[in-house]
Structures are given as structure tokens and as C-alpha cells.
Scaffold this motif. Structure first.
Motif, mmCIF file in Angstrom:
data_model
loop_
_atom_site.group_PDB
_atom_site.id
_atom_site.type_symbol
_atom_site.label_atom_id
_atom_site.label_comp_id
_atom_site.label_asym_id
_atom_site.label_seq_id
_atom_site.Cartn_x
_atom_site.Cartn_y
_atom_site.Cartn_z
ATOM 1 N N LYS A 111 1.008 -1.230 -0.058
ATOM 2 C CA LYS A 111 -0.174 0.012 -0.110
ATOM 3 C C LYS A 111 0.698 1.338 -0.142
ATOM 4 N N ALA A 112 1.653 1.348 0.783
ATOM 5 C CA ALA A 112 2.872 2.540 0.835
ATOM 6 C C ALA A 112 3.493 2.612 -0.417
ATOM 7 N N VAL A 257 4.879 13.796 -1.642
ATOM 8 C CA VAL A 257 5.976 12.742 -2.185
ATOM 9 C C VAL A 257 6.781 12.160 -0.867
ATOM 10 N N TYR A 258 7.519 13.367 -0.263
ATOM 11 C CA TYR A 258 8.429 12.854 0.813
ATOM 12 C C TYR A 258 7.648 12.254 1.981
ATOM 13 N N GLN A 259 6.280 12.513 2.249
ATOM 14 C CA GLN A 259 5.431 11.931 3.379
ATOM 15 C C GLN A 259 5.356 10.315 2.998
ATOM 16 N N LYS A 260 5.070 10.117 1.639
ATOM 17 C CA LYS A 260 4.801 8.890 1.408
ATOM 18 C C LYS A 260 6.037 8.135 1.164
ATOM 19 N N GLU A 261 7.098 8.790 0.843
ATOM 20 C CA GLU A 261 8.403 8.106 0.892
ATOM 21 C C GLU A 261 8.912 7.517 2.363
ATOM 22 N N ALA A 262 8.643 8.426 3.214
ATOM 23 C CA ALA A 262 8.858 8.145 4.699
ATOM 24 C C ALA A 262 8.013 7.063 5.111
ATOM 25 N N ASN A 263 6.771 6.815 4.714
ATOM 26 C CA ASN A 263 5.817 5.899 4.976
ATOM 27 C C ASN A 263 6.357 4.310 4.392
ATOM 28 N N THR A 264 6.891 4.487 3.212
ATOM 29 C CA THR A 264 7.424 3.582 2.553
ATOM 30 C C THR A 264 8.726 2.785 3.261
ATOM 31 N N TYR A 265 9.545 3.696 3.730
ATOM 32 C CA TYR A 265 11.014 3.042 4.474
ATOM 33 C C TYR A 265 10.470 2.494 5.802
ATOM 34 N N LYS A 266 9.481 3.208 6.454
ATOM 35 C CA LYS A 266 8.923 2.697 7.505
ATOM 36 C C LYS A 266 8.331 1.251 7.300
ATOM 37 N N ALA A 267 7.628 1.046 6.453
ATOM 38 C CA ALA A 267 7.131 -0.224 6.098
ATOM 39 C C ALA A 267 7.825 -1.373 5.843
ATOM 40 N N MET A 268 9.177 -0.849 5.293
ATOM 41 C CA MET A 268 10.121 -1.753 4.839
ATOM 42 C C MET A 268 10.558 -2.568 6.392
ATOM 43 N N ARG A 269 10.226 -2.227 7.428
ATOM 44 C CA ARG A 269 10.873 -2.752 8.660
ATOM 45 C C ARG A 269 9.949 -3.735 9.049
ATOM 46 N N THR A 270 8.906 -4.276 8.197
ATOM 47 C CA THR A 270 8.029 -5.214 8.487
ATOM 48 C C THR A 270 8.536 -6.509 8.265
ATOM 49 N N PRO A 271 8.609 -7.777 8.725
ATOM 50 C CA PRO A 271 8.925 -9.170 8.189
ATOM 51 C C PRO A 271 8.137 -9.451 6.721
ATOM 52 N N LYS A 272 8.827 -10.334 6.107
ATOM 53 C CA LYS A 272 8.366 -11.041 5.069
ATOM 54 C C LYS A 272 7.925 -12.407 5.273
ATOM 55 N N LEU A 273 6.716 -12.746 4.628
ATOM 56 C CA LEU A 273 6.105 -14.206 4.650
ATOM 57 C C LEU A 273 6.768 -15.011 3.840
ATOM 58 N N GLY A 274 7.310 -16.364 4.224
ATOM 59 C CA GLY A 274 7.868 -17.233 3.132
ATOM 60 C C GLY A 274 7.235 -18.631 3.000
ATOM 61 N N LEU A 275 6.664 -19.013 1.906
ATOM 62 C CA LEU A 275 6.029 -20.160 1.756
ATOM 63 C C LEU A 275 6.888 -21.076 0.793
ATOM 64 N N GLY A 276 6.855 -22.411 0.973
ATOM 65 C CA GLY A 276 7.842 -23.502 0.306
ATOM 66 C C GLY A 276 7.300 -24.618 0.228
ATOM 67 N N TYR A 277 7.610 -25.404 -0.715
ATOM 68 C CA TYR A 277 7.442 -26.811 -1.211
ATOM 69 C C TYR A 277 8.547 -27.646 -1.373
ATOM 70 N N PHE A 278 8.662 -28.816 -1.117
ATOM 71 C CA PHE A 278 9.865 -29.766 -1.015
ATOM 72 C C PHE A 278 9.353 -31.054 -1.653
ATOM 73 N N ALA A 279 10.085 -31.910 -2.048
ATOM 74 C CA ALA A 279 10.008 -32.970 -2.789
ATOM 75 C C ALA A 279 11.308 -33.796 -2.890
ATOM 76 N N GLN A 280 11.406 -35.133 -2.283
ATOM 77 C CA GLN A 280 12.716 -35.709 -2.072
ATOM 78 C C GLN A 280 12.412 -37.167 -2.223
ATOM 79 N N THR A 281 13.551 -37.939 -2.709
ATOM 80 C CA THR A 281 13.463 -39.644 -2.527
ATOM 81 C C THR A 281 14.465 -39.883 -1.044
#
Length: 415
Positions: A111-112, A257-281
Motif C-alpha cells: 500500500k505504501a 511525495v516525501y511523506q509517502k516516501e517516509a511511510n515506505t521506508y517505515k513499512a520496509m521494517r516489517t517481516p516478509k512471509l515465506g512459503l515453500g514446497y519440497f519433494a525428495q526421495t
């Protein structure tokens, strides 16, 4: 983001030191080209064409288009991670493992980013508005500079008629023995001088036309409509606030622009969610599969925090720049208003009294000289006085137009 681009009006060429033969040749070539296929247009049409043809505005349109396309980059997932592992990691047998993992931004970062890009589109639009303002001013100045050249040409023709009559009277008086040959020689010299000035004025007019054509940016020989009133009509005070509005809109958009830019940098401090799949023998038999989930946690978020603080400082800088430029603009408008009133007062005199005096002096002097009631030297003195008044009127009109246009289009600076 602190730049206001300004289009500078080029200085008019000084040709006074050019040889007469060169002036005549250049004037002939330019005027021949100019008159071959002229299109007479109004000031409104000239401004419309300039805004349609101007390359700077087309570049500004492309910048708006580019920033609009970049709105699609608001959602920024990490690159897909694909990994293969083969070897004896379960037993002595050679097994295989394939895994796929994708991290997605969570929280307000998307959103930011979208809001920042929307503000950048608006900022590009504000920059275009500033360029459009400067183009309108440049076209208006060039348009009335050409009309000034036309008025000087008309004055030159009027002077030619006056001195042609003077020459005829001088020749008649010389034949009848009423005067000496000096009057004839003087009259001929003046007529030749006026004819020479005519060629120079044609060269001037061709230069003015090319300057107007440059701002309109067309290959066609565009010239102003000669039915346009020579005196420029300035807008009323309540309508004449475009410059301040453009300036305020530009800097306020910078702040957004600078206000939204500041919000974007602040939002970058939030974690990122990772999803994965594996297959093996396992032992080279069967296919075992499963899923993974994880988080990317920015433990060291000082970089984005510092960037957010820098954006906040930029907000303060833009606000200070806005305050400074508003003050500069108001002081400039006061100076321009004083100059406008000064030029208006001078023009009023010539329109209400000066021109009438000039015509009366010329008519009276011509009749008196033709009747033999006035000496040659007195006639020349009165004639020069009247001609000087007419020249001063043309200059007063030109100065008034320049001051009126400058008052309506004060310079937008960012120092």
C-alpha cells in the motif's frame, strides 16, 4: 525533486554593427521566406499550438506515463528460490531433493509503495504545469515583440510619406528660387535614411517571426494576426494568481511525495512471509513431499529508519523552499506592479495627449512650410519633435506590454 525547470526567452539579436549590404541580403532572404506562406493566428491559437507541439511538454507527458506504469511495481515479492540437492544425505544411496520457496511482503509495504507512486505521478503533472506556464509566457512575449516590430514598420512608412512630401516641397521651392539646394540635399538624405531603416526593420521582423516560430516549434511560417490590439490586456488582479498557485501546488506535492516516501521506508521494517514446497526421495525409493513456512525478519532496520528520517528532513526543506519562494514571488509582484503602473502612466499620456500633439505639429508645420511661412530649419526642428513623440509612443506601448506580460507571468525561481 527540488528543481523547477525554466524555459528562458532568448535575447534578441543585435544587428546594428552588421554591414548594410549584409543586412539587405539577409533581410531579403528572410522576408522572402517569411512572406511565401504565412499563417496569421491569434495569441490564443499560438499558445495552443505551442503546448501541442512543444518537445519539453511531450517529454513531460512521457514522464507522467512512466510514473503511471511504475504504479504496477507496488507489489514487490522476492525472487522465487528454486533449489536442487542430490547426494548421499539420507543413506548410502544417491537421493534427490527439489525445493521451491517464495517470500511475500506483508503489512502495509505494498500500500505504501502504491501511494508513493501515485504521488510521483502527480508531481510529474505539476512539473508539466510549470513548463506549460513558462511556454505560455515565452509565446506571449514573442507574439507581442512581433507586433511591436509591425508598429515600428508602420511608423517608418509614415515617416517616409512625411519626408517624401518634404522633398517635393523642397524641390519646388528650389526651382522657384525660394530656398537653397541644401534643403533638397537634406530631404534626399533623410528619405534614403528611412529607406535604409526599412530594410533593417524587415530584417528585425523576420527575426521576431523566427523567435515566435521557435517557441511554437513548427515548420510553418506562423505570424500574429495584425488585427490584434497592439496594447496587451492584462488580467484582473483576482484572476492573476496563477503563478502562486502553481508554485504552491508544486512544493506541496513535493511534501506529499516525501511523506509517502517516509511511510515506505517505515513499512520496509516489517517481516516478509515465506512459503515453500519440497519433494525428495529416500533410499532412491518413493517420493516424499512437504511444505515450509518462515519469516524474513529485518533485525538491522537502522538503514530504513535513517532513510525515513531523511525523508522527514526533506519535507522540512520543501516547506522552507515554499515559504522562501512565496516571499520572493510577492516581492517580485510588487516590483512588477510598480513598473506596470509607471509604464501605464507613460502610455496614457501619449494616447490622450502626446499623439494628438505630434499630429498637430506635423500638419501645421507642413502647411506653414509649403506656404512659405516657416523657415527650413524651423520646419525640420518641429518635424523632428513630432517624429520623436511618435517613436516614444511606440516604445511606451512596447514597454507597457512587456511590463504587463511580466506582471501576469512573474518568474518562478527556486534558489
Amino acid at each position: 525533486m527540488n528543481s523547477i525547470y525554466k524555459i528562458n526567452v532568448p535575447a534578441f539579436v543585435n544587428f546594428e554593427n552588421l554591414p548594410l549590404r549584409t543586412l539587405r541580403l539577409i533581410a531579403f532572404l528572410l522576408v522572402t521566406t517569411l512572406t511565401s506562406a504565412q499563417e496569421r493566428i491569434s495569441l490564443e491559437k499560438a499558445i495552443e499550438l505551442a503546448k501541442s507541439n512543444n518537445i519539453d511538454l511531450k517529454i513531460a507527458d512521457k514522464e507522467i506515463e512512466k510514473q503511471t506504469v511504475l504504479k504496477k511495481t507496488a507489489f514487490q515479492p522476492e525472487p522465487l528460490q528454486v533449489q536442487y540437492q542430490g547426494g548421499q544425505f539420507n543413506s548410502a544411496d544417491f537421493d534427490h531433493n527439489v525445493s521451491v520457496q517464495q517470500f511475500f511482503p506483508i503489512g502495509n509495504i505494498t500500500k505504501a509503495n502504491r501511494q508513493l507512486q501515485e504521488e510521483l505521478v502527480k508531481l510529474a503533472e505539476k512539473r508539466k504545469a510549470l513548463s506549460s506556464y513558462e511556454i505560455e509566457k515565452a509565446v506571449t512575449l514573442a507574439y507581442y515583440q512581433y507586433l511591436y516590430g509591425v508598429s515600428i514598420q508602420k511608423l517608418n512608412l509614415e515617416l517616409n510619406d512625411i519626408y517624401t512630401k518634404f522633398l517635393k516641397n523642397a524641390e519646388l521651392r528650389f526651382k522657384t528660387g525660394e530656398s537653397g539646394n541644401i534643403e533638397v540635399i537634406s530631404a534626399k538624405a533623410k528619405v534614403k535614411e528611412i529607406e535604409t531603416q526599412k530594410g533593417q526593420l524587415e530584417y528585425d521582423l523576420a527575426i521576431y517571426q523566427k523567435q515566435l516560430q521557435f517557441f511554437i516549434q513548427t515548420d510553418e511560417n506562423i505570424v500574429p494576426d495584425e488585427n490584434t490590439l497592439l496594447q496587451y490586456s492584462i488580467l484582473k488582479e483576482e484572476e492573476n494568481s496563477k503563478a502562486e498557485g502553481l508554485l504552491t501546488d508544486y512544493y506541496q506535492q513535493q511534501i506529499s511525495v516525501y511523506q509517502k516516501e517516509a511511510n515506505t521506508y517505515k513499512a520496509m521494517r516489517t517481516p516478509k512471509l515465506g512459503l515453500g514446497y519440497f519433494a525428495q526421495t529416500i533410499n532412491t525409493e518413493s517420493l516424499f513431499q512437504g511444505f515450509t513456512a518462515g519469516l524474513q525478519i529485518p533485525l538491522f532496520g537502522g538503514v530504513n529508519t535513517a532513510k525515513a528520517q531523511a525523508s522527514a528532513i526533506s519535507i522540512s526543506q520543501s516547506q522552507l523552499a515554499l515559504d522562501k519562494n512565496k516571499l520572493t514571488l510577492n516581492l517580485q509582484k510588487q516590483e512588477l506592479q510598480n513598473n506596470f503602473q509607471k509604464q501605464q502612466k507613460a502610455l496614457d499620456y501619449y494616447q490622450k495627449e502626446g499623439l494628438q500633439y505630434a499630429d498637430q505639429i506635423i500638419n501645421t508645420a507642413q502647411k506653414s512650410y509649403a506656404n512659405g511661412d516657416m523657415s527650413y530649419w524651423s520646419y525640420i526642428s518641429f518635424l523632428n519633435q513630432a517624429i520623436d513623440i511618435k517613436k516614444q509612443y511606440a516604445e511606451a506601448t512596447h514597454n507597457f506590454n512587456q511590463s504587463a506580460i511580466e506582471l501576469q507571468f512573474p518568474n518562478l525561481k527556486n534558489n
